[in-house]
Design a protein around this motif. Structure first.
Motif, PDB file in Angstrom:
ATOM      1  N   LEU A 142       0.818  -1.211   0.000  1.00  0.00           N
ATOM      2  CA  LEU A 142       0.000   0.000   0.000  1.00  0.00           C
ATOM      3  C   LEU A 142       0.860   1.273   0.000  1.00  0.00           C
ATOM      4  O   LEU A 142       0.558   2.227  -0.725  1.00  0.00           O
ATOM      5  CB  LEU A 142      -0.962  -0.004   1.199  1.00  0.00           C
ATOM      6  N   ARG A 194       4.289   9.420 -10.116  1.00  0.00           N
ATOM      7  CA  ARG A 194       3.726   9.526 -11.465  1.00  0.00           C
ATOM      8  C   ARG A 194       3.001  10.854 -11.666  1.00  0.00           C
ATOM      9  O   ARG A 194       3.081  11.473 -12.714  1.00  0.00           O
ATOM     10  CB  ARG A 194       2.788   8.351 -11.741  1.00  0.00           C
ATOM     11  N   GLY A 195       2.307  11.292 -10.604  1.00  0.00           N
ATOM     12  CA  GLY A 195       1.612  12.585 -10.663  1.00  0.00           C
ATOM     13  C   GLY A 195       2.599  13.710 -10.877  1.00  0.00           C
ATOM     14  O   GLY A 195       2.377  14.597 -11.714  1.00  0.00           O
ATOM     15  N   TYR A 245       2.489   1.568  -3.472  1.00  0.00           N
ATOM     16  CA  TYR A 245       1.561   2.063  -4.501  1.00  0.00           C
ATOM     17  C   TYR A 245       1.289   3.557  -4.317  1.00  0.00           C
ATOM     18  O   TYR A 245       1.210   4.299  -5.300  1.00  0.00           O
ATOM     19  CB  TYR A 245       0.251   1.267  -4.466  1.00  0.00           C
ATOM     20  N   THR A 246       1.185   3.984  -3.044  1.00  0.00           N
ATOM     21  CA  THR A 246       0.972   5.414  -2.775  1.00  0.00           C
ATOM     22  C   THR A 246       2.144   6.226  -3.341  1.00  0.00           C
ATOM     23  O   THR A 246       1.936   7.253  -4.006  1.00  0.00           O
ATOM     24  CB  THR A 246       0.864   5.656  -1.249  1.00  0.00           C
ATOM     25  N   LEU A 270       1.979   6.519  -7.057  1.00  0.00           N
ATOM     26  CA  LEU A 270       0.975   7.498  -7.496  1.00  0.00           C
ATOM     27  C   LEU A 270       1.536   8.919  -7.388  1.00  0.00           C
ATOM     28  O   LEU A 270       1.366   9.742  -8.299  1.00  0.00           O
ATOM     29  CB  LEU A 270      -0.286   7.389  -6.634  1.00  0.00           C
ATOM     30  N   LEU A 283       5.707  13.506 -12.127  1.00  0.00           N
ATOM     31  CA  LEU A 283       6.343  13.396 -13.446  1.00  0.00           C
ATOM     32  C   LEU A 283       5.429  13.944 -14.531  1.00  0.00           C
ATOM     33  O   LEU A 283       5.876  14.645 -15.438  1.00  0.00           O
ATOM     34  CB  LEU A 283       6.687  11.934 -13.745  1.00  0.00           C
ATOM     35  N   LEU A 284       4.146  13.621 -14.410  1.00  0.00           N
ATOM     36  CA  LEU A 284       3.195  14.090 -15.427  1.00  0.00           C
ATOM     37  C   LEU A 284       3.031  15.609 -15.378  1.00  0.00           C
ATOM     38  O   LEU A 284       2.936  16.261 -16.405  1.00  0.00           O
ATOM     39  CB  LEU A 284       1.835  13.420 -15.206  1.00  0.00           C
ATOM     40  N   ARG A 285       3.001  16.159 -14.158  1.00  0.00           N
ATOM     41  CA  ARG A 285       2.880  17.618 -14.032  1.00  0.00           C
ATOM     42  C   ARG A 285       4.086  18.297 -14.678  1.00  0.00           C
ATOM     43  O   ARG A 285       3.949  19.284 -15.377  1.00  0.00           O
ATOM     44  CB  ARG A 285       2.767  18.007 -12.559  1.00  0.00           C
TER      45      ARG A 285
END
Lengths: 61, 230
Positions: free
Chosen positions: A39, A49-50, A42-43, A46, A52-54
Motif C-alpha cells: 500500500l 507519477r503525478g 503504490y501510494t 501514485l 512526473l506528469l505535471r
C-alpha cells in the motif's frame, strides 16, 4: 444438508491439522508487513507519477 | 465552500487513521480464533482486500459499459484507475492468502478452485492493462479496453462462486451471524479502511489518467534536448 455440514467440519479440522494452531506470529507479521509495503509502495508510485506528469505537461505547454 | 486541497485527501487521511486503528485492533485487541488461533488475524487484511478487489473490479465493469454506451472519456479514466487498483488489491489478496495457507494448510499455494480462479482473474485483468499500454490512440484504447474489461468480468462471478460450485479446501463465504462480535468488528473496520484507501487510490489514479488523456500520446518524461538546441 447434514452430509454437507459434516464435510465442512472435516475440512476445518483438516485445515487446522486436527487442533488449534497456536503462535505462528512470524506469518502474521509477514502478512501485515506485505500489506503495508504494497500500500505504501503504490501510494509512492501514485505521487511520483503525478509529479512526473505535471512536470511533463509543464514542459509541453 | 472550496477546499484548499483535493477532496480525496480528506478521505485519504480518514482512511489512513482508520487503517492504522484497524491493524492495531486486529493484531492486539481481538481474541484468537477458537480453531485457527492467532493466525486468523491474517484474515483481517485478507478478506477486506478480497471484498474490495471484487468491488473495484465491479466499478471497472460499470465504467467499461458506461464508456461503450456514452463515449464519455471520464468513464475511461475511471476504468484505468479501477483496473490498476483492483489488480493491487488482488495481489494483496493472493499474497496474504498464501501466507495464511502455509500455517493452516501447510502449503504456500494449492491449485484448488478458489486460488486458481483468483489467479486467472488477476492475469486476465493484467492482460487488459497490457492491452491498454500497447494501444496509442486514446479513443481506440478506450473502446478496446472497455470491451476487454467486460470480457474479463466473467472471472468475477466465477471466482466468487468457485467455493460453492467446486467444494475444496478453501472455506465457503461466512455469514456475519456465525462470527463472534469482536472478530466481526475487526473485519468491518478493516474493510471500511481498505474501501476508503481504495477510494483515495482511485481518485488519484483517475487524475493521472485524465492528465495522460489530455497529453495524448506524449511520453511521461520530457524528451532530451538535441545538441543543436543546447
Amino acid at each position: 444438508m447434514e452430509e454437507e455440514a459434516e464435510t465442512e467440519s472435516i475440512t476445518l479440522q483438516d485445515s487446522a491439522a486436527g487442533g488449534r494452531i497456536d503462535g505462528k506470529w512470524g506469518y502474521i507479521w509477514g502478512a501485515y508487513s506485505v500489506t503495508w509495503v504494497l500500500l505504501v509502495g503504490y501510494t509512492l508510485s501514485l505521487v511520483l507519477r503525478g509529479r512526473l506528469l505535471r512536470r511533463s505537461s509543464g514542459v509541453e505547454r | 465552500m472550496k477546499l484548499p486541497f483535493a477532496w480525496e485527501h480528506l478521505i485519504g487521511v480518514i482512511a489512513l487513521l482508520l487503517f492504522c486503528y484497524g491493524q492495531v485492533f486486529g493484531l492486539f485487541m481481538v481474541p484468537p480464533d477458537a480453531h485457527m488461533g492467532d493466525v486468523a488475524r491474517i484474515l483481517f487484511v485478507h478478506v477486506p482486500s478480497a471484498w474490495n478487489a471484487f468491488f473495484v473490479f465491479t466499478i471497472a465493469f460499470v465504467c467499461a459499459l458506461g464508456y461503450l454506451i456514452s463515449g464519455r472519456k471520464g468513464f475511461d479514466h475511471a476504468l484505468e484507475a479501477a483496473l490498476e487498483v483492483g489488480i493491487l488489491l488482488t495481489i494483496l489478496l493472493l499474497m496474504t492468502g498464501s501466507i495464511f495457507a502455509k500455517p493452516t494448510w501447510d502449503v504456500w499455494w494449492k491449485w484448488e478452485p478458489r486460488l486458481t480462479s483468483s489467479a486467472i482473474m488477476l492475469m486476465t485483468y493484467v492482460g487488459v492493462v497490457v492491452l491498454r499500454s500497447v494501444v496509442q490512440d486514446n479513443e481506440r484504447r478506450a473502446v478496446w479496453s472497455s470491451a476487454a474489461t467486460i470480457l474479463a468480468s466473467v472471472t468475477l462471478p466465477l471466482t466468487y462462486f468457485s467455493v460453492q460450485i467446486w467444494r475444496s479446501i478453501h472455506q465457503i463465504q461466512t455469514s456475519p451471524a456465525d462470527i463472534d462480535a469482536p472478530l466481526r468488528m475487526a473485519w468491518r473496520i478493516n474493510a471500511l479502511a481498505v474501501l476508503l484507501l481504495a477510494t483515495w487510490f482511485l481518485a488519484r489514479r483517475w487524475r493521472i489518467a485524465a492528465r495522460r488523456w489530455e497529453l495524448g500520446d506524449a511520453p511521461p518524461l520530457p524528451e532530451p534536448l538535441q545538441p543543436e538546441e543546447v
